[in-house]
Each structure stands twice: as structure tokens, then as C-alpha cells.
Write an enzyme that holds these catalytic residues in place. Structure first.
Site, PDB file in Angstrom:
ATOM      1  CG  ASP A   1      -1.552  -1.209   1.614  1.00 37.99           C
ATOM      2  OD1 ASP A   1      -1.490  -2.164   0.824  1.00 37.99           O
ATOM      3  OD2 ASP A   1      -2.135  -1.269   2.707  1.00 37.99           O
TER       4      ASP A   1
ATOM      5  CD  GLU B   1      -6.962  -5.265   4.111  1.00 41.91           C
ATOM      6  OE1 GLU B   1      -6.407  -6.033   4.906  1.00 41.91           O
ATOM      7  OE2 GLU B   1      -6.670  -5.235   2.904  1.00 41.91           O
TER       8      GLU B   1
HETATM    9  C1  FRU Z   1      -3.799  -3.749   2.735  1.00 37.96           C
HETATM   10  C2  FRU Z   1      -3.170  -4.179   4.044  1.00 37.96           C
HETATM   11  C3  FRU Z   1      -3.538  -3.211   5.150  1.00 37.96           C
HETATM   12  C4  FRU Z   1      -2.416  -3.377   6.123  1.00 37.96           C
HETATM   13  C5  FRU Z   1      -1.237  -3.603   5.214  1.00 37.96           C
HETATM   14  C6  FRU Z   1      -0.185  -4.518   5.770  1.00 37.96           C
HETATM   15  O1  FRU Z   1      -3.132  -4.209   1.610  1.00 37.96           O
HETATM   16  O2  FRU Z   1      -3.583  -5.503   4.363  1.00 37.96           O
HETATM   17  O3  FRU Z   1      -4.808  -3.425   5.711  1.00 37.96           O
HETATM   18  O4  FRU Z   1      -2.232  -2.255   6.939  1.00 37.96           O
HETATM   19  O5  FRU Z   1      -1.757  -4.148   4.014  1.00 37.96           O
HETATM   20  O6  FRU Z   1       0.943  -4.533   4.964  1.00 37.96           O
END
Ligand code: FRU
Length: 489
Positions: free
Chosen positions: A23, A196
Site C-alpha cells: 500500500d 481496509e
Molecule cells: C492492505 C493491508 C492493510 C495493512 C497492510 C499490511 O493491503 O492488508 O490493511 O495495513 O496491508 O501490509
């Protein structure tokens, strides 16, 4: 300066120098610089202990890699989150001045929200000694990805936080003490996986500053439109306490109909003279993210897009998206251009027979005077047996990207596929396509419909084709221009 030439290395999209990225995080504009942080495992090319990687840009085009911004500590690894400029030193970290505050999830024993601040324009970061600022909740396993904004009308900070299949809102005067405000999500939108990476912002409708709506963007870990992870949004009202959606509970708004647009986040603090809401996503999908066939690095960011609210032809309010205009600065040689030309199914050879390109943009406006299926093939090579098709099917009333022959080597059963979005009752298709070494982004009908997909064709696949399956179309305009590498500018 680094010249990236590895196979599949994006030439005008951000990717980390080495190792894993997911992300985008902490996107903020401050003192002439755009900051992009990102979920990063500096120890390998698969997801692992998370850090915040960092890059800085003056134009969102050319990025400078910076040292890691946040490292794991005794509270856990550093999951996704956001960053804001604390202009009025509400936090007290900046001796009456201003600076950057990052708000992120500590993933350790439970998930909790923490903050860090930087007094030197994001170069170095200090974690707040009183972390976490929101402790974990034993009843909520997935409790993460805080996105913080300043809410003008109620003069406080607001946080949107993903919690299971809901969004929880919190408020604060100082970014340190947070109070629970409300939650949203029960039975709303797509529920196929955990929610998320939320985002929340207000936008004018059709450019009218006196007529606004709030957009709550929510990503979903599984069960999205093209399979696996994807981004949805809700349009409604936010009064500083709670979000009320205007959408019918059974309607789902997808931000992107491709497989590879996830964990989208918009920049905070873009000056009001500019006024744009600009979003970047992770161009990937959890179904196969750890397997995509790159070696030195794994993962890339989408090209930044402007997010706008407009009334659609059907009369409802929708998110429209377009690549940022800074794209013009890397638009180079014109490779092909025609206007006002009729193309028939029987025309041989196809009009793009002599064009070769692997990093380029294509813009076209095509009129269907009768029911007809037509489209483009890009990154094509007969010898390699490869092509990626971007087509409009009049019979199915849909735009599609077909990537069943878009990869050099099989790497995942989830990768092959055809991703569609329905576009009905139209006789003109307007399209803007961005093609890079390992991705394609298709914006149709002025950005009302978008499909983003990764592709992994061999470097030799540079052919193009325009096809008409039956009957004829009128090409009002068609233009192809090569795009320059951002790493060589
Ligand atoms: C989304 C996610 C988020 C988390 C991160 C962990 O892709 O699962 O929810 O904070 O990646 O790397």
C-alpha cells in the site's frame, strides 16, 4: 541517478528500488514536495515485517528514493496509515510552528494506532513516546489503516479506521487524544472480505463549490469486482461525526473494474489553489501479489489520478477519474495520429500494423454507427503468442480488458482473465490508455469507467493492432504517443 532497465520495471510508475512494496501510505504535500510512503519489506521480495519506505517528488512524476521512514519497534511492525500537516501545532510537537504527523497501525500484540512526527520536512521521524494513541481492542482483530483529515466545520481532526467489515470514525483536537464518534458499514456495499485502507474527503459536484458531497473510499481484501482485492466507494454526507450514505445498500460503486487497483489513498494538504484530490493505489492484488514475476523488486504504484464527482449520463453522481495533467511532461514522440477515418472489418492490414511501442499512451474517440465490436491489442507479438486486448463489445454492452495472453510465464491461476465494465446505450467510446512495461490503465467515457490491470509480456511484445469484428466504425481521432521514463528525465 539510477536507470532502471530490468524486465517489467515500470518506466513512468513509482516502484521501490529493491524488495517488496504494497500500500501507498502517508501521502501528503508539504512545502513544495509530495511525499509517498509505502508498505515495504526491506528484507525481501515478499510481504514480511512492514516498514514505511519513502519517496519524495516535486511533480508526482519523478520520484527520489529516500531512506526508510519508520521501522518496527517493541509495539510491532508498521502497517498502513496516513500523514497530515499540523499547521497550527495542535499536537504541540512543533514549538508553535508546523510539521508533519504520521498516523499508522502498529501490528504486534493486536492492532493499535500510533503516531510519529517530523520537524524536518519528512527526512527524519520521531515516534510519539505515549504510543499507542488508540489501543488495540481484543474484540476487533482487524483494526487498522487510519486515514486522518482536518474537518473544517467542526474544527477537529477526524480519523477513518477500518475495523473488520466496518469503518469506525474518531475525533481529536490534538492528534493524540482520540474519541470514538460513530461507525459505518453494517450491511453496506461489498462485504466479501475485510475492509481496509479507508479514505474520506469532500468534493464539489460538477465543479460547483457550493454543492458538495463526501466520498468514503473503502478497500476490500477479497470478493472485489475482478476477483480478490479491490476498491469501492460510498457517496454521502459527513457532518464531523457520522457518515450517511446516499447509495442504496444493494448498490456497489467500484472505483476500478480491473484486478490491480488496491489500497488507494489520496494526498492530504494539496493547496486549495490547486484544489485537486489526487489518488494513488497499489497496482496489485492479494490473490497473486507475492508471486508476480519480478526479481529485484515487487510491487508498484498506480499512476496518480484526479478524483472528481460528476453527474453521469444516467443522472446519478459518480466518481470520475483521470491521469494527472503532469503526464504531459513525459509525453514524447507522436507515433501515430489519424482523424476522421472509417475503418472496416475487412481492412487489411490493420491501421496500426507499423507502430511499435511498449511505454505509451493512446487516446481515441470512436463512433459506432451500427452494432459493432472493436478494440485495440497492445503489447502484442505473434512470435511470442502475446497480446492484451482492450475492447468494446456492442453485443455485450461492455468495455473489457482481456489479459489471457498477457504474460510470458504462467505464475498464478488467478492472473488470467477478462475484466469488464458495462457501458450501455452509447454510440461513441472515448478512451485514454496508459501502457507501461507491466501494467495498463484504461480510462473510458471521460473517466467514468476505469480498468487497471497488471500484464507481464515479454520485452519483445511491442506490436499494436486495431480491430473491427463486424461492420465498420468511424475513428473521430486516434493518437499514440510514447512516454518517457521518469527515471531518466
Ligand atoms: C492492505 C493491508 C492493510 C495493512 C497492510 C499490511 O493491503 O492488508 O490493511 O495495513 O496491508 O501490509
Amino acid at each position: 541517478k539510477k536507470y532502471y532497465t530490468e524486465e517489467y520495471r515500470p518506466q513512468f510508475h513509482f516502484s521501490p528500488e529493491k524488495n517488496w512494496m504494497n500500500d501507498p501510505n502517508g501521502m501528503v504535500y508539504y512545502e513544495g514536495e509530495y511525499h509517498l510512503f509505502y508498505q515495504h519489506n526491506p528484507h525481501g521480495t515478499e510481504w514480511g515485517p512492514m516498514y514505511w519506505g519513502h519517496a519524495i517528488s516535486k511533480d508526482m512524476i519523478e520520484w527520489e528514493h529516500r531512506p526508510i521512514a519508520l521501522e518496527p519497534d517493541e509495539l510491532g511492525t508498521i502497517f498502513s496509515g496516513s500523514a497530515v500537516v499540523d499547521w497550527n501545532d495542535t499536537s504541540g510537537f512543533f514549538d508553535g510552528g508546523h510539521g508533519l504527523v504520521a498516523i499508522f497501525t502498529h501490528n504486534g500484540e493486536g492492532q493499535k494506532q500510533s503516531i510519529a512526527y517530523s520537524k524536518d520536512k519528512g527526512r527524519t521521524w520521531e515516534k510519539y513516546e505515549g504510543n499507542p494513541v488508540i489501543p488495540s481492542d481484543p474484540d476487533i482483530r482487524d483494526f487498522r489503516d487510519p486515514k486522518v483529515l482536518w474537518h473544517d466545520k467542526t474544527e477537529k481532526w477526524v480519523m477513518a479506521l477500518a475495523a473488520g467489515k466496518k469503518i469506525m470514525f474518531y475525533g481529536s483536537d490534538n492528534l493524540i487524544d482520540w474519541e470514538f464518534l460513530s461507525e459505518f458499514g453494517e450491511g453496506a456495499g461489498a462485504q466479501g472480505g475485510v475492509w481496509e485502507c479507508p479514505d474520506l474527503f469532500e468534493l464539489p459536484i460538477d465543479g460547483d463549490p457550493n454543492n458538495t458531497k463526501w466520498v468514503l473510499q473503502v478497500d476490500i481484501g477479497d470478493g472485489a469486482i475482478a476477483g480478490g482485492s479491490g476498491a469501492q466507494y460510498f457517496i454521502g454526507e459527513f457532518d464531523g461525526t457520522s457518515f450517511v450514505s446516499d447509495d442504496n445498500p444493494e448498490d456497489i460503486n467500484w472505483l476500478d473494474y480491473g484486478a490491480d487497483f488496491y489500497a488507494a489513498q489520496s494526498f492530504s494538504d494539496i493547496p486549495s489553489e490547486d484544489g485537486r484530490r489526487i489518488m494513488i493505489a497499489w497496482m496489485n492484488n492479494w490473490l497473486y501479489a507475492n508471486r508476480i514475476p519480478t526479481e529485484e523488486w515487487r510491487g508498484a504504484a498506480s499512476f496518480p489520478r484526479v478524483i472528481e464527482l460528476k453527474t453521469s449520463k444516467k443522472g446519478d453522481i459518480k466518481v470520475f477519474q483521470k491521469p494527472i495533467k503532469e503526464l504531459d511532461t513525459i509525453t514524447k514522440t507522436e507515433l501515430f495520429k489519424i482523424e476522421n477515418q472509417v475503418v472496416k472489418a475487412s481492412d487489411i492490414p490493420n491501421i496500426l500494423e507499423d507502430v511499435e511501442a511498449d511505454v505509451f499512451q493512446l487516446t481515441a474517440e470512436i463512433v459506432m454507427e451500427e452494432p459493432v465490436n472493436f478494440g485495440f491489442k497492445v503489447r502484442k507479438s505473434e512470435e511470442e503468442g502475446e497480446e492484451t486486448v482492450i475492447g468494446y463489445s456492442h453485443s455485450e454492452q461492455e468495455l473489457f480488458v482481456k489479459r489471457t495472453q498477457s504474460d510470458d510465464d504462467y505464475f498464478s491461476p488467478y492472473f488470467n482473465g477478462r475484466h469488464t465494465v458495462s457501458i450501455e446505450d452509447e454510440n461513441i467510446i472515448k478512451i485514454h490508455i496508459l501502457v507501461d512495461k507491466s501494467s495498463i490503465e484504461v480510462f473510458a467515457q471521460n473517466g467514468e469507467f476505469v480498468i487497471t490491470d497488471l500484464i507481464f509480456p515479454s520485452g519483445k511484445s511491442k506490436g499494436l493492432e486495431f480491430y473491427v469484428e463486424n461492420g465498420e466504425v468511424l475513428i473521430n481521432s486516434l493518437e499514440i504517443k510514447s512516454l518517457q521514463s521518469i527515471w531518466k528525465k
